[in-house]
Write a protein that holds these residues in place. Structure first.
Motif, PDB file in Angstrom:
ATOM      1  N   THR A 153       7.835  98.859 166.528  1.00 39.56           N
ATOM      2  CA  THR A 153       6.395  98.779 166.751  1.00 39.56           C
ATOM      3  C   THR A 153       5.860  97.512 166.115  1.00 39.56           C
ATOM      4  N   ILE A 154       5.168  96.698 166.911  1.00 42.63           N
ATOM      5  CA  ILE A 154       4.691  95.388 166.467  1.00 42.63           C
ATOM      6  C   ILE A 154       3.215  95.245 166.811  1.00 42.63           C
ATOM      7  N   TYR A 159       3.165  91.151 163.438  1.00 44.29           N
ATOM      8  CA  TYR A 159       3.200  92.099 162.329  1.00 44.29           C
ATOM      9  C   TYR A 159       4.104  93.267 162.719  1.00 44.29           C
ATOM     10  N   LEU A 160       5.231  93.355 162.078  1.00 45.68           N
ATOM     11  CA  LEU A 160       6.207  94.405 162.401  1.00 45.68           C
ATOM     12  C   LEU A 160       5.957  95.613 161.504  1.00 45.68           C
ATOM     13  N   LYS A 161       5.675  96.748 162.129  1.00 43.07           N
ATOM     14  CA  LYS A 161       5.422  97.967 161.356  1.00 43.07           C
ATOM     15  C   LYS A 161       6.729  98.627 160.916  1.00 43.07           C
ATOM     16  N   TYR A 162       7.554  98.971 161.867  1.00 46.18           N
ATOM     17  CA  TYR A 162       8.796  99.649 161.504  1.00 46.18           C
ATOM     18  C   TYR A 162       9.760  99.621 162.682  1.00 46.18           C
ATOM     19  N   CYS A 203       8.831  98.271 157.645  1.00 46.69           N
ATOM     20  CA  CYS A 203       8.683  96.832 157.403  1.00 46.69           C
ATOM     21  C   CYS A 203       7.285  96.524 156.885  1.00 46.69           C
ATOM     22  N   TYR A 204       6.272  96.686 157.751  1.00 45.75           N
ATOM     23  CA  TYR A 204       4.884  96.426 157.392  1.00 45.75           C
ATOM     24  C   TYR A 204       4.715  95.022 156.803  1.00 45.75           C
ATOM     25  N   VAL A 217      13.081  88.719 159.220  1.00 45.69           N
ATOM     26  CA  VAL A 217      13.060  89.687 158.128  1.00 45.69           C
ATOM     27  C   VAL A 217      14.336  90.512 158.208  1.00 45.69           C
ATOM     28  N   VAL A 218      14.841  90.862 157.047  1.00 47.97           N
ATOM     29  CA  VAL A 218      16.023  91.720 156.957  1.00 47.97           C
ATOM     30  C   VAL A 218      15.581  93.000 156.269  1.00 47.97           C
ATOM     31  N   LEU A 219      15.829  94.121 156.914  1.00 45.80           N
ATOM     32  CA  LEU A 219      15.292  95.397 156.454  1.00 45.80           C
ATOM     33  C   LEU A 219      16.391  96.369 156.052  1.00 45.80           C
ATOM     34  N   ARG A 220      16.050  97.185 155.055  1.00 41.13           N
ATOM     35  CA  ARG A 220      16.882  98.330 154.711  1.00 41.13           C
ATOM     36  C   ARG A 220      16.206  99.589 155.208  1.00 41.13           C
ATOM     37  N   ASP A 221      16.957 100.672 155.305  1.00 36.57           N
ATOM     38  CA  ASP A 221      16.327 101.916 155.734  1.00 36.57           C
ATOM     39  C   ASP A 221      15.349 102.388 154.666  1.00 36.57           C
ATOM     40  N   GLY A 222      14.525 103.335 155.029  1.00 33.76           N
ATOM     41  CA  GLY A 222      13.372 103.690 154.211  1.00 33.76           C
ATOM     42  C   GLY A 222      13.648 104.524 152.986  1.00 33.76           C
ATOM     43  N   ARG A 223      14.880 104.871 152.703  1.00 38.54           N
ATOM     44  CA  ARG A 223      15.164 105.646 151.501  1.00 38.54           C
ATOM     45  C   ARG A 223      14.976 104.786 150.261  1.00 38.54           C
TER      46      ARG A 223
END
Length: 665
Positions: free
Chosen positions: A2-3, A56-59, A74-75, A84-90
């Motif tokens: 979602t962006i 703007y990247l939400k998730y 992300c947000y 952007v490099v993302l990790r999972d939400g834990r």
């Protein structure tokens, strides 16, 4: 995925009357046919195709071949040719990361952020702030969506236009005719509370009530011993004491309270306008709890001060007070006269202090009506300055910014404390940067109407830093330190009552969330990122040391932002005409009212306490804790609303549905 695409979105402060534009949101589905194994990181790259194409990247939601869903929050903004490099939400502590690629990602994220979020000393002695000269210099992730929406100059002008007071805004040196004349700029901003203030501001009960529940209810303290510099006697105040006790006995029984504006003693008054003298005072006010358990003033001492100032001829207040001070040749209140040439002038000693004397009388309710009224006005003006500069600027805005910068520098996005705090520093750094750019800077808007402008506000912050400790920021400890904790002895202190309810709800929620990730104090001590965060706050914020304003300040005689004549040195000389000539002129009144209005408006789409639309946490126990937190806050809202039904003067400032999630006003 979602962006959000660029546009005016959440967080933009709009000019009055303008409706927000809806920010377009796109969702994308990406299918991967290959078996990827366990996903540790997700990288998103963006290529720049036109001038303004920030995204703007939400998730990102990942669906595995087994049908499980993994959230990657992300947000954040992706700008230019960025990634952007993302990790999972834990949420994970540093000790939880055993895989090299995750440790490396954690380290690189902080290294990047520490280059973006640099500390800067805006003024010597201040808490450190973000290294950015203006809003556009900030990292994109913490900027307002629309800088125009938080332009103080524009908002002040728009406010005065909407309040229909812009015709007065350039009428400096022009006094109002009388108290009723102030209603010309009051009518458009009035509400139930401000109208009651206007109608009752001269009364002692309203004066005392504001120290408990006005815009600055943090100064009043129980008096355990009368200070030597304030030699009030029983004979002076016996007509105000209702229990047939001496003043000393009233103190011993806990019925006497004091507010000391010593912080203002020696602060330079605003001299940016050579045509208008402006004055400050450092009064001391003694208050009494009467038999009805209401707080009323019983004595006021007003030490006055002011640096040497020169003004152009014809300044009305110079001639007025010259007549009153002709017998004074030199000394505590200085001397008045006319230099060879065209200057009227007044000089004042710089070493004035809170020292009692014949020229610094103690004013009493038994004095002449206007003597007592002017004494109370000086107290209200001093209270306004302390509220604006210390309670609001220093202890709210600047301190919150320290926590925000430290968070971005020392806590990666995967850290549970980052996830817990990020919603509560939303736009704080941005609003402070705009304030340093336009409001409190040299020749900024603060100089236009405030007697502490032109550098006095900087001196006040520097002086107040010595009392800025972590304990002083903790609500229950701050209440106890002032001896104001007893609900039985002080039953009408709604600021305390509501604040303690909200504090306890927040404490329970944060303790529950922290307990999910930290099973012991030892784990806290062994978390290097958390310790670095705390160290940043301590070193750069504490510098190595351990309301709605509109309701109360819109009626200008109740909270004058400046005074244009010094306090009288004797009793029996004050007239209503002199009081009006002492109060702010038409121009400064309008700038003050524009500021009060503009700085009291919630943002469009404001987020209030307990609202977490950005899902940084994905764990069910945390989401359950958030739900309980919201339920507790709703119960507090109901308690406050029920109490207010019975009040002519409702108190709702600490109702959770009116407390913004972050400092951005």
């Amino acid at each position: 995925m979602t962006i959000s695409r660029p546009g005016r979105g959440l967080g933009a402060r709009l000019p009055p009357g303008q409706k927000p534009q809806v920010q377009p949101v796109d969702s994308y589905d990406v299918t991967v046919d290959e078996e990827l194994g366990e996903i540790q990181l997700v990288k998103i790259e963006k290529r720049k195709y036109w001038l303004h194409d920030d995204w703007y990247l939400k998730y990102i939601t990942l669906k595995t071949p087994q049908g499980d869903y993994i959230e990657f929050p992300c947000y954040r903004w992706i700008t230019g040719d960025g990634e952007v490099v993302l990790r999972d939400g834990r949420a994970k502590l540093a000790r939880d990361d055993q895989i090299h690629i995750l440790k490396q990602h954690r380290r690189k994220e902080l290294e990047t952020r520490q280059k973006q979020y640099r500390w800067m000393e805006w003024s010597p002695g201040f808490p450190l702030s973000i290294d950015a000269k203006c809003h556009k210099d900030l990292p994109r992730d913490i900027q307002f969506d629309s800088e125009k929406g938080v332009d103080f100059v524009l908002n002040y002008s728009k406010a005065m236009e909407n309040l229909f007071i812009n015709r007065f805004m350039h009428m400096f040196q022009s006094s109002w005719n009388d108290f009723a004349d102030f209603e010309k700029i009051f009518v458009k901003i009035s509400n139930t509370i401000s109208e009651r203030v206007m109608n009752h501001w001269q009364e002692d009960l309203m004066f005392g009530y504001q120290f408990l529940n006005g815009c600055n209810p943090v100064l009043i303290r129980r008096c355990t011993e009368l200070p030597e510099k304030f030699p009030v006697t029983t004979e002076m105040v016996e007509c105000s004491l209702e229990r047939q006790l001496s003043l000393k006995q009233e103190v011993q029984q806990g019925n006497i309270f004091i507010v000391d504006f010593e912080l203002l003693d020696g602060i330079d008054a605003n001299k940016t306008d050579p045509c208008t003298l402006q004055f400050l005072a450092a009064p001391i006010c003694l208050l009494y709890k009467n038999l009805a358990n209401k707080i009323v003033p019983i004595a006021i001492q007003r030490p006055d001060q002011g640096p040497p100032i020169k003004v152009l001829p014809g300044a009305r207040q110079v001639k007025l007070w010259a007549e009153l001070e002709t017998k004074t040749t030199e000394g505590h209140h200085g001397r008045w006269g006319q230099e060879p040439g065209q200057f009227w002038y007044a000089t004042f000693d710089n070493d004035l202090s809170q020292i009692p004397g014949d020229e610094n009388p103690i004013f009493l309710p038994s004095d002449a009506k206007y003597d007592w009224l002017l004494a109370k006005i000086w107290v209200r003006s001093s209270d306004f300055h302390v509220h604006q500069t210390i309670t609001h600027l220093l202890r709210t805005h600047l301190v919150s910014e320290v926590f925000g910068i430290a968070m971005y520098r020392q806590l990666p996005a995967v850290h549970p404390i980052f996830k817990l705090l990020v919603a509560h520093v939303r736009y704080t750094i941005a609003i402070n940067t705009k304030a340093r750019e336009q409001l409190i800077c040299e020749c900024g808007l603060f100089d236009k109407a405030n007697a502490t402008g032109g550098g006095g506000h900087v001196q006040m912050v520097q002086r107040a830093m010595k009392d800025l400790t972590y304990a002083s920021l903790c609500f229950p400890e701050a209440i106890k330190a002032r001896g104001m904790e007893s609900k039985e002895d002080i039953p009408y202190y709604f600021y305390r009552d509501d604040g303690l309810l909200v504090w306890e709800a927040i404490r329970m929620f944060t303790a529950e969330v922290v307990g999910i990730y930290y099973e012991s104090d030892q784990v806290v001590q062994e978390d290097p990122e958390l310790q670095d965060f705390v160290n940043d706050v301590y070193v750069y914020g504490m510098r190595g040391r351990k309301s709605s304003v509109t309701d109360w300040c819109s009626w200008i005689p109740n909270a004058p932002p400046t005074m244009r004549a010094p306090p009288p040195t004797a009793k029996g000389v004050v007239t209503i005409e002199q009081i009006v000539d002492t109060l702010p002129d038409r121009g400064r009144s309008c700038w003050h009212l524009g500021a009060v209005w503009a700085l009291s408006q919630f943002q469009e789409n404001e987020l209030f306490l307990g609202m977490y639309p950005e899902e940084h946490f994905i764990e069910k126990p945390v989401k359950a804790a958030m739900a309980r937190f919201r339920k507790n806050l709703e119960a507090i809202v109901s308690v406050i609303a029920e109490r207010n039904k019975k009040k002519q003067l409702p108190y709702y400032y600490l109702s959770p549905d009116r407390i913004p999630n972050s400092v951005a006003i």
